[in-house]
Scaffold this active site. Structure first.
Site, PDB file in Angstrom:
ATOM      1  N   GLY A 149      18.091  27.158  44.481  1.00  0.00           N
ATOM      2  CA  GLY A 149      16.983  27.323  43.542  1.00  0.00           C
ATOM      3  C   GLY A 149      16.779  28.745  43.044  1.00  0.00           C
ATOM      4  N   ASN A 152      11.464  31.011  39.791  1.00  0.00           N
ATOM      5  CA  ASN A 152      10.351  30.836  38.848  1.00  0.00           C
ATOM      6  C   ASN A 152       9.603  29.517  38.997  1.00  0.00           C
ATOM      7  OD1 ASN A 152      12.637  29.551  37.928  1.00  0.00           O
ATOM      8  ND2 ASN A 152      12.252  30.025  35.782  1.00  0.00           N
ATOM      9  N   LYS A 175      18.678  25.393  49.372  1.00  0.00           N
ATOM     10  CA  LYS A 175      18.404  26.809  49.642  1.00  0.00           C
ATOM     11  C   LYS A 175      17.497  27.350  48.542  1.00  0.00           C
ATOM     12  CE  LYS A 175      20.339  30.631  48.479  1.00  0.00           C
ATOM     13  NZ  LYS A 175      19.129  31.439  48.254  1.00  0.00           N
ATOM     14  N   VAL A 229      23.351  33.442  34.659  1.00  0.00           N
ATOM     15  CA  VAL A 229      24.733  33.133  34.265  1.00  0.00           C
ATOM     16  C   VAL A 229      25.740  33.784  35.215  1.00  0.00           C
ATOM     17  CG1 VAL A 229      26.450  33.413  32.440  1.00  0.00           C
ATOM     18  CG2 VAL A 229      24.143  32.633  31.865  1.00  0.00           C
ATOM     19  N   PRO A 230      25.591  35.053  35.593  1.00  0.00           N
ATOM     20  CA  PRO A 230      26.579  35.627  36.526  1.00  0.00           C
ATOM     21  C   PRO A 230      26.658  34.867  37.849  1.00  0.00           C
ATOM     22  CG  PRO A 230      25.269  37.370  35.521  1.00  0.00           C
ATOM     23  CD  PRO A 230      24.643  36.071  35.104  1.00  0.00           C
ATOM     24  N   THR A 231      25.502  34.459  38.397  1.00  0.00           N
ATOM     25  CA  THR A 231      25.522  33.679  39.638  1.00  0.00           C
ATOM     26  C   THR A 231      26.204  32.334  39.395  1.00  0.00           C
ATOM     27  OG1 THR A 231      23.510  34.714  40.438  1.00  0.00           O
ATOM     28  CG2 THR A 231      24.054  32.579  41.386  1.00  0.00           C
ATOM     29  N   GLU A 249      22.354  25.146  35.947  1.00  0.00           N
ATOM     30  CA  GLU A 249      21.172  25.351  35.090  1.00  0.00           C
ATOM     31  C   GLU A 249      20.943  26.851  35.018  1.00  0.00           C
ATOM     32  OE1 GLU A 249      19.573  23.327  33.319  1.00  0.00           O
ATOM     33  OE2 GLU A 249      20.208  21.394  34.097  1.00  0.00           O
ATOM     34  N   CYS A 283      13.465  30.066  32.007  1.00  0.00           N
ATOM     35  CA  CYS A 283      14.850  30.128  31.513  1.00  0.00           C
ATOM     36  C   CYS A 283      14.965  29.730  30.052  1.00  0.00           C
ATOM     37  CB  CYS A 283      15.717  29.215  32.356  1.00  0.00           C
ATOM     38  SG  CYS A 283      15.019  27.565  32.490  1.00  0.00           S
ATOM     39  N   GLU A 384      19.165  38.516  28.470  1.00  0.00           N
ATOM     40  CA  GLU A 384      18.005  37.850  29.062  1.00  0.00           C
ATOM     41  C   GLU A 384      17.201  38.873  29.866  1.00  0.00           C
ATOM     42  OE1 GLU A 384      18.546  35.017  32.323  1.00  0.00           O
ATOM     43  OE2 GLU A 384      17.130  33.691  31.310  1.00  0.00           O
ATOM     44  N   LYS A 454      26.971  25.941  25.989  1.00  0.00           N
ATOM     45  CA  LYS A 454      27.685  27.215  26.138  1.00  0.00           C
ATOM     46  C   LYS A 454      27.480  27.788  27.558  1.00  0.00           C
ATOM     47  CE  LYS A 454      26.328  29.058  21.979  1.00  0.00           C
ATOM     48  NZ  LYS A 454      26.408  29.876  20.772  1.00  0.00           N
ATOM     49  N   GLY A 457      24.883  26.506  30.816  1.00  0.00           N
ATOM     50  CA  GLY A 457      24.960  25.503  31.868  1.00  0.00           C
ATOM     51  C   GLY A 457      25.952  24.393  31.638  1.00  0.00           C
ATOM     52  N   GLU A 461      19.721  18.164  34.202  1.00  0.00           N
ATOM     53  CA  GLU A 461      18.734  17.664  35.145  1.00  0.00           C
ATOM     54  C   GLU A 461      17.795  16.741  34.383  1.00  0.00           C
ATOM     55  OE1 GLU A 461      17.414  21.449  37.197  1.00  0.00           O
ATOM     56  OE2 GLU A 461      18.523  20.498  38.831  1.00  0.00           O
TER      57      GLU A 461
HETATM   58  P1  NAD Z   1      19.855  34.360  40.601  1.00  0.00           P
HETATM   59  O1  NAD Z   1      21.065  34.024  39.827  1.00  0.00           O
HETATM   60  O2  NAD Z   1      19.672  35.739  41.070  1.00  0.00           O
HETATM   61  O3  NAD Z   1      19.753  33.455  41.929  1.00  0.00           O
HETATM   62  C1  NAD Z   1      19.671  32.063  41.853  1.00  0.00           C
HETATM   63  C2  NAD Z   1      19.975  31.479  43.220  1.00  0.00           C
HETATM   64  O4  NAD Z   1      21.359  31.634  43.499  1.00  0.00           O
HETATM   65  C3  NAD Z   1      19.234  32.156  44.378  1.00  0.00           C
HETATM   66  O5  NAD Z   1      18.838  31.170  45.302  1.00  0.00           O
HETATM   67  C4  NAD Z   1      20.297  33.065  44.968  1.00  0.00           C
HETATM   68  O6  NAD Z   1      20.108  33.352  46.344  1.00  0.00           O
HETATM   69  C5  NAD Z   1      21.534  32.208  44.779  1.00  0.00           C
HETATM   70  N1  NAD Z   1      22.802  32.952  44.767  1.00  0.00           N
HETATM   71  C6  NAD Z   1      23.029  34.226  44.386  1.00  0.00           C
HETATM   72  N2  NAD Z   1      24.345  34.515  44.502  1.00  0.00           N
HETATM   73  C7  NAD Z   1      24.957  33.401  44.954  1.00  0.00           C
HETATM   74  C8  NAD Z   1      26.318  33.072  45.276  1.00  0.00           C
HETATM   75  N3  NAD Z   1      27.302  33.944  45.140  1.00  0.00           N
HETATM   76  N4  NAD Z   1      26.582  31.817  45.718  1.00  0.00           N
HETATM   77  C9  NAD Z   1      25.594  30.902  45.837  1.00  0.00           C
HETATM   78  N5  NAD Z   1      24.297  31.160  45.567  1.00  0.00           N
HETATM   79  C10 NAD Z   1      23.982  32.401  45.130  1.00  0.00           C
HETATM   80  O7  NAD Z   1      18.659  33.831  39.697  1.00  0.00           O
HETATM   81  P2  NAD Z   1      17.122  34.151  39.873  1.00  0.00           P
HETATM   82  O8  NAD Z   1      17.030  35.589  39.558  1.00  0.00           O
HETATM   83  O9  NAD Z   1      16.604  33.590  41.141  1.00  0.00           O
HETATM   84  O10 NAD Z   1      16.477  33.292  38.705  1.00  0.00           O
HETATM   85  C11 NAD Z   1      16.419  33.748  37.411  1.00  0.00           C
HETATM   86  C12 NAD Z   1      17.550  33.176  36.587  1.00  0.00           C
HETATM   87  O11 NAD Z   1      17.572  31.761  36.687  1.00  0.00           O
HETATM   88  C13 NAD Z   1      17.395  33.472  35.117  1.00  0.00           C
HETATM   89  O12 NAD Z   1      18.639  33.796  34.562  1.00  0.00           O
HETATM   90  C14 NAD Z   1      16.894  32.158  34.550  1.00  0.00           C
HETATM   91  O13 NAD Z   1      17.135  31.986  33.191  1.00  0.00           O
HETATM   92  C15 NAD Z   1      17.610  31.172  35.397  1.00  0.00           C
HETATM   93  N6  NAD Z   1      16.922  29.872  35.411  1.00  0.00           N
HETATM   94  C16 NAD Z   1      17.507  28.797  34.791  1.00  0.00           C
HETATM   95  C17 NAD Z   1      16.858  27.571  34.757  1.00  0.00           C
HETATM   96  C18 NAD Z   1      17.467  26.382  34.083  1.00  0.00           C
HETATM   97  O14 NAD Z   1      17.065  25.274  34.383  1.00  0.00           O
HETATM   98  N7  NAD Z   1      18.417  26.523  33.191  1.00  0.00           N
HETATM   99  C19 NAD Z   1      15.613  27.437  35.365  1.00  0.00           C
HETATM  100  C20 NAD Z   1      15.046  28.547  35.986  1.00  0.00           C
HETATM  101  C21 NAD Z   1      15.717  29.763  36.006  1.00  0.00           C
END
Ligand code: NAD
Length: 487
Positions: A149, A152, A175, A229-231, A249, A283, A384, A454, A457, A461
């Site tokens: 997760g 937000n 997690k 996106v990087p994650t 997502e 997001c 972003e 693109k 995602g 969901e």
């Molecule tokens: P983040 O990418 O920093 O972390 C997201 C989750 O991934 C966290 O639980 C983190 O611990 C985990 N994570 C980090 N590195 C990982 C790895 N190498 N392997 C597995 N898990 C890993 O994102 P954030 O800062 O928590 O949230 C903000 C971002 O999420 C923004 O870019 C936002 O746009 C996006 N978001 C997207 C949606 C959607 O539905 N499209 C909804 C909410 C937020």
């Protein structure tokens, strides 16, 4: 203020801890005070959670879908009955204003449990007639699924992933974001109270390394991540290398297009919702607000007046409309983007600072911020920010704005405000985005698919399509005649 849960993790129907895991402080974003301290999962905790999920999943999958659904619907009722308590917990965890969490967080989690709990009994395979012999398809669960997760919408995110997964007969290890670990534990307790057998919904805490350990575990069949996106790229690459199912997502930099003929108050209301709800940490936010030249002055007047009236402050005060950002790093990031916007030559039209709030000096607040005169190539229009920073851009023609709106690697969302409905549908059809709105913004009812084009995602969901993503198809050919074998 304390919000210490009984333990860090929830595995096999009970709270567990392993204090050898790295400390994970939970900070109330409005004051900066530590309200709980948890521990990141050790390899032992990860193993326990996955083994509990594996052991429980088979019997769960063999229940009738309607029986699984009944438990989810009971959990939805408990979530609704505890809405106030859960909303408060979510506000402590995220800093979001209580007037939002009371209507948007546990409530949308309950909607997802209710929806998938009801829908799954009607979600069936197909029948194919061969004039005698026939075939049918079965929708079967994947097995153990991992949910990861973002910060937000913590309880909503946990429910949007676990409800379709569990309804379909899977088990889940979830997690939460390391920033907001509390409400998923409350959801896990509620599932148990609703009668979910032990081991089917487990919560393990941790940073990215724990997410990676879960994703790469050999028992795990699927990972669904909400994050940047990087994650997403990292998790997708890892899942791909092990041939696991994945739903992504991710983030966005979505366009909101306001034509000359739009209803001005609705368009301003939409732009405010698209930028300042959840202190801009959404997001799908429409952070590139394209305004047609003829309406620009009137739009800006009303936008400024309504932004000035936003009440920022104590998130637990029901009158507050905007709370702080989730943590100091996010506050620093947003403030740095304000500097970048100014250096790039955009006009800081409103806000951009840290408000002085008595009693909340240690909080991570940023004023609602509007940049005007923004150009497409500026970083504030391309990257972003994930905070309350709106970029207003100007346009003249429909074709021009469509091309500019699409000139991004993201594709999560888009919105159009106009009274000309043929134009609204024409423009929406051209926009490269998965979740779109005409004459509103950021509504995400569980009945419609949510997700991005693109780099924003893969997969969706919500809606019935989410059940596709938590199941696999088995095709069964049934012979009713003799085997025609040449041998
Ligand atoms: P983040 O990418 O920093 O972390 C997201 C989750 O991934 C966290 O639980 C983190 O611990 C985990 N994570 C980090 N590195 C990982 C790895 N190498 N392997 C597995 N898990 C890993 O994102 P954030 O800062 O928590 O949230 C903000 C971002 O999420 C923004 O870019 C936002 O746009 C996006 N978001 C997207 C949606 C959607 O539905 N499209 C909804 C909410 C937020």
């Amino acid at each position: 203020m304390r919000a210490q849960p009984k333990a860090s993790h929830y595995i096999n129907g009970r709270f567990v801890d392993d204090e050898r895991g790295a400390a994970l402080p939970v900070i109330y974003p409005a004051t900066g005070e530590t309200i709980a301290t948890l521990h990141s999962a050790t390899p032992n905790i990860v193993e326990l959670a996955i083994e509990a999920a594996r052991a429980a999943q088979g019997a769960w999958a063999r229940l009738k879908p309607v029986e699984r659904g009944r438990i989810l619907r009971r959990a939805a009722d408990i979530l609704r009955a505890r809405n106030e308590e859960l909303a408060r917990l979510e506000t402590l965890d995220t800093g979001k204003a209580i007037q939002e969490t009371l209507v948007a967080d546990p409530a949308s989690a309950a909607d997802a449990l209710e929806y998938f709990g009801g829908a799954v009994a009607s979600y069936n395979g197909d029948y194919v007639d061969f004039g005698g012999s026939f075939a049918y398809t079965r929708r079967e669960p994947l097995g153990v699924c991992v949910g990861i997760g973002a910060w937000n919408y913590p309880i909503q995110g946990a429910a949007w992933k676990s409800a379709p997964a569990l309804a379909m007969g899977n088990a889940m290890v979830f997690k939460p974001s390391e920033n907001t670990p509390l409400s998923a534990l409350a959801l896990a307790e509620i599932y148990t109270e609703a009668g979910l057998p032990d081991g089917l919904f487990n919560v393990v805490q941790g940073y990215g390394d724990v997410g990676a350990a879960l994703t790469s575990h050999e028992v795990v069949a699927k990972v669904s991540v909400t994050g940047s996106v990087p994650t997403g790229k990292k998790v997708m690459a890892l899942a791909g290398s092990l041939m696991k199912h994945a739903t992504m997502e991710l983030g966005g930099k979505s366009p909101l297009i306001i034509f000359d003929d739009a209803d001005i108050e609705n368009a301003v209301g939409g732009a405010l919702l698209a930028n300042f709800y959840s202190t801009g940490q959404v997001c799908s936010n429409g952070t590139r607000v394209f305004v047609q030249k003829g309406i620009q002055d009137r739009f800006l007047d009303r936008l400024t007046a309504r932004t000035k009236a936003i009440r920022i402050g104590d998130p637990l005060d029901p009158e507050t409309q905007m709370g702080p950002l989730v943590n100091k790093a996010q506050q620093d990031k947003v403030i740095s983007y304000v500097g970048i916007g100014r250096e790039e030559g955009a006009t800081l039209h409103y806000g951009g600072g840290i408000p002085a709030l008595q009693g909340f000096e240690g909080g991570f607040f940023v004023e609602p911020t509007i940049f005007t005169g923004v150009k497409d190539e500026m970083r504030i229009a391309r990257e972003e920010i994930f905070g309350p920073v709106m970029s207003v851009l100007s346009f003249a023609e429909e074709d021009e704005v469509v091309e500019r709106a699409n000139a991004t690697e993201f594709g999560l969302s888009a919105g159009v405000f106009t009274r000309d409905l043929p134009r609204a549908h024409r423009v929406i059809a051209e926009l490269q985005a998965g979740s779109c709105w005409i004459n509103n913004y950021n509504l995400a009812p569980v009945e419609i698919p949510f997700g991005g084009f693109k780099q924003s995602g893969i997969g969706r969901e919500n809606a019935l399509v989410a059940l596709d993503h938590y199941s696999q198809i088995k095709s069964v050919y049934v012979e009713t005649g003799d085997v025609d074998s040449p041998y």
